[in-house]
Design a protein around this motif. Structure first.
Motif, mmCIF file in Angstrom:
data_model
loop_
_atom_site.group_PDB
_atom_site.id
_atom_site.type_symbol
_atom_site.label_atom_id
_atom_site.label_comp_id
_atom_site.label_asym_id
_atom_site.label_seq_id
_atom_site.Cartn_x
_atom_site.Cartn_y
_atom_site.Cartn_z
ATOM 1 N N GLU A 6 55.143 58.683 -26.445
ATOM 2 C CA GLU A 6 55.810 58.196 -25.243
ATOM 3 C C GLU A 6 54.917 57.222 -24.504
ATOM 4 O OE1 GLU A 6 58.199 61.182 -22.922
ATOM 5 O OE2 GLU A 6 59.347 59.665 -24.007
ATOM 6 N N LYS A 7 53.628 57.560 -24.500
ATOM 7 C CA LYS A 7 52.640 56.726 -23.845
ATOM 8 C C LYS A 7 52.682 55.304 -24.419
ATOM 9 C CE LYS A 7 47.741 56.794 -24.121
ATOM 10 N NZ LYS A 7 46.625 57.636 -24.539
ATOM 11 N N TYR A 8 52.980 55.220 -25.691
ATOM 12 C CA TYR A 8 53.027 53.903 -26.333
ATOM 13 C C TYR A 8 54.464 53.401 -26.463
ATOM 14 C CZ TYR A 8 48.257 55.073 -27.499
ATOM 15 O OH TYR A 8 46.934 55.427 -27.427
ATOM 16 N N ASP A 9 55.384 54.118 -25.800
ATOM 17 C CA ASP A 9 56.778 53.710 -25.801
ATOM 18 C C ASP A 9 57.329 53.595 -27.218
ATOM 19 O OD1 ASP A 9 59.107 53.100 -24.433
ATOM 20 O OD2 ASP A 9 58.837 50.955 -24.762
ATOM 21 N N LEU A 10 56.928 54.492 -28.068
ATOM 22 C CA LEU A 10 57.312 54.410 -29.473
ATOM 23 C C LEU A 10 58.338 55.477 -29.816
ATOM 24 C CD1 LEU A 10 56.385 52.766 -31.972
ATOM 25 C CD2 LEU A 10 54.777 54.585 -32.447
ATOM 26 N N ILE A 57 54.800 50.111 -34.529
ATOM 27 C CA ILE A 57 53.835 51.087 -35.019
ATOM 28 C C ILE A 57 52.489 50.419 -35.268
ATOM 29 C CG2 ILE A 57 53.214 52.501 -37.027
ATOM 30 C CD1 ILE A 57 56.082 53.532 -37.055
ATOM 31 N N ARG A 58 52.521 49.247 -35.886
ATOM 32 C CA ARG A 58 51.265 48.522 -36.132
ATOM 33 C C ARG A 58 50.530 48.264 -34.819
ATOM 34 N NH1 ARG A 58 50.974 49.953 -40.881
ATOM 35 N NH2 ARG A 58 52.078 48.873 -42.518
ATOM 36 N N ALA A 59 51.269 47.819 -33.807
ATOM 37 C CA ALA A 59 50.661 47.520 -32.515
ATOM 38 C C ALA A 59 50.064 48.779 -31.897
ATOM 39 C CB ALA A 59 51.697 46.907 -31.575
ATOM 40 N N VAL A 60 50.798 49.872 -32.014
ATOM 41 C CA VAL A 60 50.328 51.134 -31.448
ATOM 42 C C VAL A 60 49.088 51.629 -32.182
ATOM 43 C CG1 VAL A 60 50.887 53.580 -31.197
ATOM 44 C CG2 VAL A 60 52.521 51.843 -30.460
ATOM 45 N N GLN A 61 49.090 51.482 -33.494
ATOM 46 C CA GLN A 61 47.937 51.919 -34.271
ATOM 47 C C GLN A 61 46.677 51.194 -33.796
ATOM 48 O OE1 GLN A 61 49.606 51.165 -38.189
ATOM 49 N NE2 GLN A 61 49.240 53.298 -38.702
ATOM 50 N N VAL A 62 46.803 49.916 -33.553
ATOM 51 C CA VAL A 62 45.660 49.138 -33.063
ATOM 52 C C VAL A 62 45.203 49.684 -31.719
ATOM 53 C CG1 VAL A 62 44.970 46.874 -32.175
ATOM 54 C CG2 VAL A 62 46.195 47.040 -34.337
ATOM 55 N N ARG A 63 46.182 49.936 -30.828
ATOM 56 C CA ARG A 63 45.823 50.443 -29.501
ATOM 57 C C ARG A 63 45.184 51.823 -29.588
ATOM 58 N NH1 ARG A 63 51.400 48.942 -27.039
ATOM 59 N NH2 ARG A 63 51.015 50.400 -25.369
ATOM 60 N N ILE A 64 45.689 52.657 -30.475
ATOM 61 C CA ILE A 64 45.130 54.010 -30.617
ATOM 62 C C ILE A 64 43.703 53.924 -31.123
ATOM 63 C CG2 ILE A 64 45.217 56.127 -31.997
ATOM 64 C CD1 ILE A 64 48.262 55.952 -31.893
ATOM 65 N N THR A 65 43.484 53.146 -32.170
ATOM 66 C CA THR A 65 42.165 53.127 -32.775
ATOM 67 C C THR A 65 41.143 52.406 -31.908
ATOM 68 O OG1 THR A 65 42.887 51.254 -34.122
ATOM 69 C CG2 THR A 65 42.912 53.425 -35.171
ATOM 70 N N GLU A 66 41.609 51.464 -31.100
ATOM 71 C CA GLU A 66 40.674 50.792 -30.189
ATOM 72 C C GLU A 66 40.439 51.615 -28.928
ATOM 73 O OE1 GLU A 66 42.287 46.951 -29.460
ATOM 74 O OE2 GLU A 66 41.562 46.117 -31.337
ATOM 75 N N GLY A 67 41.295 52.632 -28.747
ATOM 76 C CA GLY A 67 41.167 53.517 -27.591
ATOM 77 C C GLY A 67 41.444 52.782 -26.307
#
Length: 87
Positions: A45-49, A77-87
């Motif tokens: 939800e935080k990533y609006d996904l 999903i790709r965009a969120v993955q980047v945001r997750i891994t970059e914290g």
């Protein structure tokens, strides 16, 4: 203690969702994705996904989700993955 969800786990999980989307979800996969969404809703939800993935899962489980919808999810999903891994 620690929190329930490791961001890395979420990134891995999202990778699996993309894979499942590309290979069309079957019932077992749908159940799996739904369960993760239930458990990990706040994270997604935080990533609006969450809404988008749920829409695709819902469609894919009954019929084939339109390519445009699947593509949108893949991009998100790709965009969120980047945001997750970059914290």
């Amino acid at each position: 203690m620690g929190h329930q969800h490791d961001p890395e786990d979420c990134a891995d999980y999202l990778e699996r969702i993309v894979y499942l989307l590309d290979n069309e979800l079957d019932e077992a996969d749908c159940a799996l994705v739904r369960r993760h969404l239930d458990e990990c809703g706040p994270c997604l939800e935080k990533y609006d996904l969450e809404r988008t993935v749920k829409a695709v899962v819902h469609r894919s489980c009954g019929e084939s989700a339109p390519e445009s919808l699947r593509e949108r999810v893949r991009v998100q999903i790709r965009a969120v993955q980047v945001r997750i891994t970059e914290g």
